[in-house]
Design an enzyme around this catalytic site. Structure first.
Site, short mmCIF file in Angstrom:
data_model
loop_
_atom_site.label_atom_id
_atom_site.label_comp_id
_atom_site.label_asym_id
_atom_site.label_seq_id
_atom_site.Cartn_x
_atom_site.Cartn_y
_atom_site.Cartn_z
N LYS A 1 42.39 44.01 46.28
CA LYS A 1 42.84 45.28 47.06
C LYS A 1 41.62 46.01 47.58
O LYS A 1 41.98 47.02 48.21
CB LYS A 1 43.45 46.30 45.74
N HIS B 1 42.81 40.74 38.46
CA HIS B 1 43.66 39.86 39.29
C HIS B 1 44.09 40.81 40.51
O HIS B 1 44.58 40.43 41.72
CB HIS B 1 45.34 39.99 38.39
N ASP B 2 43.81 42.10 40.60
CA ASP B 2 43.94 42.79 41.71
C ASP B 2 42.50 43.30 42.54
O ASP B 2 42.58 44.13 43.36
CB ASP B 2 44.39 44.41 41.18
N HIS C 1 49.34 35.55 40.98
CA HIS C 1 49.86 36.39 40.17
C HIS C 1 51.29 37.16 40.49
O HIS C 1 51.93 37.95 39.65
CB HIS C 1 49.05 37.45 39.32
N HIS C 2 51.61 37.05 41.87
CA HIS C 2 52.79 37.35 42.48
C HIS C 2 53.84 36.43 42.76
O HIS C 2 54.87 36.75 43.35
CB HIS C 2 52.39 38.33 43.43
N HIS D 1 46.57 40.76 49.15
CA HIS D 1 45.54 41.10 48.13
C HIS D 1 45.26 39.86 47.25
O HIS D 1 44.23 39.84 47.12
CB HIS D 1 45.71 42.34 47.55
N ASP E 1 51.38 42.02 34.19
CA ASP E 1 51.53 43.23 35.36
C ASP E 1 52.63 43.69 35.78
O ASP E 1 52.61 44.96 36.04
CB ASP E 1 50.93 42.02 36.31
#
Length: 353
Positions: free
Chosen positions: A219, A215-216, A268-269, A244, A297
């Site tokens: 970045k 998910h990250d 996811h944010h 990201h 998360d």
């Protein structure tokens, strides 16, 4: 050429029927005047016969007994019984018991007999063709099953390879961002446990696991001085950080095996009330897999140490999640599943490990 067997203890009847059938239908005809001799002759073992016409009253055994023996040796044969008027009731009863195709009363009508024999042969041919097609279908089904098993093994192997690749991608981020060390694995373990409680199927759980691990991934495009800044980010720095999810989705989309995880990486944010980023999605625009990864998360971010602060106590982290659920930002049901994990000790197992 179709073969017909005629059995009657009267020679004149077998001769008459044989001549009639050969003249009208051009079938090969085998005749017998003695049921016992027929059974002992080996004809039934050595010849494939399509249709049999048997008299009812004969020496040694009656027609029903004979037809029953013939059916045992040649199950596909079409049986027809010749009967006198007095035998009619027994013939009718045998239709179901023996699988009798038809019965004809003596004296018979030649046109009726020819029609019955012709239809019986056609029935035999159709049944034979059907059985042949069923055999072919069964072979094809077996081949399809075999190919499916091979594809399933290849798919499982491919998924394993994808998982290794995903972990490698995740390691790239962790190598760049000190905070993310073990973060993705914890989020994945927590998300899988929540997904099971939510009743997700096997494919959804796999998407949740892969999506949580990567998910990250976006970045990798975020400058290290922002990722590892020991204090809070400035507005400008946070705007860079907010890029990201889209960066991650752009990395994932070209990889066909990971296409079902792109929404998780991208969203996811996002928040259910539309206050999240990057696209301000809301409500049903956010699928359940993404909602689960989002909460996993956030919980991990609150509960574990970050560059600019130590992790919060469990009660405080849960209080923040509940408040966000009450205000419509997070899925309330998933928060309930998380509380259940706390009660059962499953959450402690994940963070103890």
């Amino acid at each position: 050429m179709s073969k017909i067997l005629i059995i009657d203890d009267e020679v004149m009847i077998t001769s008459t029927l044989s001549t009639l059938i050969q003249m009208m239908l051009d079938y090969e005809v085998i005749i017998s005047n003695d049921p016992k001799a027929l059974i002992e002759s080996g004809i039934l073992e050595n010849e494939t016969i399509d249709l049999v016409i048997s008299d009812f009253i004969m020496p040694h055994m009656n027609g029903l007994e004979l037809l029953s023996l013939i059916k045992e040796k040649q199950p596909n044969i079409v049986p027809i019984l010749l009967t006198g008027y007095s035998d009619k009731e027994s013939a009718i009863k045998s239709i179901n018991d023996l699988g009798l195709y038809y019965y004809l009363e003596k004296p018979w009508d030649n046109n009726e007999l020819i029609k019955v024999v012709e239809n019986g042969i056609e029935k035999s041919k159709l049944e034979s063709e059907l059985k042949h097609k069923l055999i072919i279908i069964e072979k094809k089904n077996n081949e399809i099953s075999r190919l499916y098993d091979l594809l399933r093994r290849d798919y499982d192997k491919e998924i394993d390879n994808v998982l290794e690749f995903v972990i490698s991608l995740s390691n790239l981020v962790e190598a760049k961002d000190a905070y993310t060390e073990n973060h993705t694995r914890r989020v994945a373990d927590l998300a899988i446990a929540l997904g099971r409680r939510a009743g997700l199927n096997k494919e959804q759980l796999r998407n949740v696991e892969l999506g949580a691990i990567i998910h990250d991934i976006g970045k990798v495009s975020t400058p290290e001085h922002i990722l590892n800044k020991p204090g809070r980010l400035t507005f400008e720095e946070f705007e860079v950080m907010k890029g990201h999810p889209e960066a991650g989705a752009n990395i994932i989309r070209p990889i066909s095996a990971l296409k079902n995880t792109a929404d998780i990486v991208l969203s996811h944010h996002e928040k259910l009330d539309g206050s999240g980023y990057p696209h301000g999605l809301s409500s049903d625009e956010i699928n359940v897999e993404t909602r689960i990864v989002t909460i996993a998360d956030i919980f991990d971010a609150l509960y574990t140490d970050r560059p600019y602060r130590v992790g919060m106590p469990l009660e405080q982290a849960m209080s923040i999640l509940k408040e966000d659920a009450s205000s419509g930002k997070l899925d309330h049901n998933i928060i309930v599943y998380l509380e259940d994990m706390i009660k059962t000790g499953e959450l402690a197992d994940i963070y103890h490990d």
